[in-house]
Design an enzyme around this catalytic site. Structure first.
Site, PDB file in Angstrom:
ATOM      1  N   CYS A  39       2.151  -8.432   6.129  1.00  0.00           N
ATOM      2  CA  CYS A  39       1.682  -7.273   5.948  1.00  0.00           C
ATOM      3  C   CYS A  39       0.121  -7.343   6.195  1.00  0.00           C
ATOM      4  O   CYS A  39      -0.741  -7.471   5.393  1.00  0.00           O
ATOM      5  CB  CYS A  39       1.771  -6.466   4.606  1.00  0.00           C
ATOM      6  SG  CYS A  39       1.118  -4.871   4.441  1.00  0.00           S
ATOM      7  N   CYS A  95      -2.056  -4.862   3.852  1.00  0.00           N
ATOM      8  CA  CYS A  95      -2.162  -5.291   2.534  1.00  0.00           C
ATOM      9  C   CYS A  95      -2.988  -6.503   2.333  1.00  0.00           C
ATOM     10  O   CYS A  95      -4.113  -6.380   1.705  1.00  0.00           O
ATOM     11  CB  CYS A  95      -0.666  -5.853   1.947  1.00  0.00           C
ATOM     12  SG  CYS A  95       0.490  -4.773   2.436  1.00  0.00           S
ATOM     13  N   ASP A  96      -2.983  -7.283   3.413  1.00  0.00           N
ATOM     14  CA  ASP A  96      -3.539  -8.594   3.273  1.00  0.00           C
ATOM     15  C   ASP A  96      -4.990  -8.954   4.238  1.00  0.00           C
ATOM     16  O   ASP A  96      -5.648 -10.145   3.978  1.00  0.00           O
ATOM     17  CB  ASP A  96      -2.806  -9.877   3.165  1.00  0.00           C
ATOM     18  CG  ASP A  96      -1.469  -9.652   2.127  1.00  0.00           C
ATOM     19  OD1 ASP A  96      -2.030  -9.288   0.965  1.00  0.00           O
ATOM     20  OD2 ASP A  96      -0.523 -10.078   2.270  1.00  0.00           O
TER      21      ASP A  96
END
Ligand code: NDP
Length: 313
Positions: A136, A139-140
């Protein structure tokens, strides 16, 4: 420990689940939505959604899910956090256990549990999980500002992730196993025109390395040909974008699944082989996997559940 009775239990809270919740609430079925491990589903980890009709300038995935959730709540849907741990579809009403403790007794069930990211299956993916390996980018990606990263895959997701990361990272490799990108033309063009992205065609990942945090990957280009070339690329982030697998583990043995694990529905409908259980969205759709097609299927599942209740009550 609790026991709750409902006319319609919706499992999953992506576009399919929330659309089903909007329709079934408006039909006075007082649905309960079990949100699942990732409330809002995959769109929560998406940046911009540009192809959902009605959003002229696009919309952030999380914002769209917030809107869908609010719309379901507006008509009285009961949204419950939790994970379905067991189902019993052998008899109607159906029994669904949440978090191993709370039981829901439902006249109809709509399965809309979506799909989750696939991994390559390399042992190194596990080793560096959270230490450089991710599925992701939104997200990261933040952790890799001004660092080199790689995205695996050549579809729309991979292109979207690569473009997102190109805004943060110092360099983005795309590791593509074929000699072309499968993504839509518009995404391909954006990727090819981005100076920070280098597409490695005909390339597969062999292994990942680094003392603790990820420092690089060994990749092989043109494997099995006279031009085969194995080499290392320096990367600190390794992002998988190679498709998804349906979230149907908990339904195995209770409902018919296809060979890939997707819920089988009667062609052209959302009904499954168990009368009163319907399925909508990516969990039952290996083909289209779009927010709009999931939402459309959620609507159809809700209408089918409503009709089913009218006929059998
Ligand atoms: P896709 O199935 O479209 O693409 C998967 C990619 O991963 C392909 O390039 C595939 O290679 C590659 N791949 C699969 N397995 C491996 C493996 N073991 N090793 C290396 N590479 C592998 O999945 P997506 O998640 O990209 O997209 C799913 C659906 O969602 C599509 O219909 C897509 O159009 C849609 N989508 C739309 C978006 C948008 O419009 N904004 C955004 C994101 C997704 P190969 O080509 O060789 O099979």
């Amino acid at each position: 420990m609790s026991e709750t009775r409902t006319k319609c239990l919706i499992i999953g809270s992506g576009p399919a689940g929330f659309t089903a919740a909007i329709y079934t609430s408006r039909a006075n079925l007082n649905p309960i939505v079990i949100e699942g491990p990732q409330p809002g589903g995959q769109l929560i980890t998406t940046t911009e959604v540009e192809n959902f009709p009605g959003y002229v300038d696009g919309v952030a995935g999380p914002k769209m899910m917030e809107d869908l959730r609010a719309q379901a709540l507006r008509f009285g849907a009961n949204i419950v956090p939790g994970l379905v741990t067991e189902v019993d579809f052998s008899d109607r009403p159906f029994k669904v256990k949440v978090n191993g403790t709370d039981t829901y007794i439902a006249d109809t069930v709509i399965i809309s549990t979506g799909a989750s990211a696939r991994y390559l299956g390399l042992p190194d993916e596990q080793k560096y999980m959270g230490m450089g390996v991710s599925a992701c980018a939104t997200c990261d990606g933040f952790f890799f500002r001004n660092r080199p990263v790689a995205v695996v895959g050549g579809g729309d997701t991979a292109c979207e992730e690569a473009l997102y990361l190109a805004n943060l990272a110092s360099k983005v490799y795309m590791i593509v196993r074929k000699d072309y990108l499968r993504a839509s033309k518009v995404m391909q063009k954006r990727v090819m025109e981005n100076d920070k992205i280098e597409v490695l065609f005909n390339t597969n990942t062999v292994s990942l390395f680094g003392p603790e945090l990820l420092e690089g990957a060994r990749v092989v280009t043109n494997k099995g040909t006279e031009n085969e070339n194995e080499y290392a690329i320096a990367i600190e982030g390794f992002f998988l974008a190679i498709g998804h697998k349906p979230n149907t583990g908990v339904f195995a043995g209770q409902i018919e699944l296809d060979e890939q694990g997707y819920v089988k529905t009667i062609p052209g409908r959302t009904a499954t082989n168990v009368e009163g259980v319907f399925a909508a969205g990516d969990v039952a759709d290996p083909e289209y996997q779009q927010a709009i097609s999931a939402a459309g299927m959620g609507c159809r599942a809700a209408l089918e559940a409503e009709r089913f209740l009218m006929l059998y009550e």
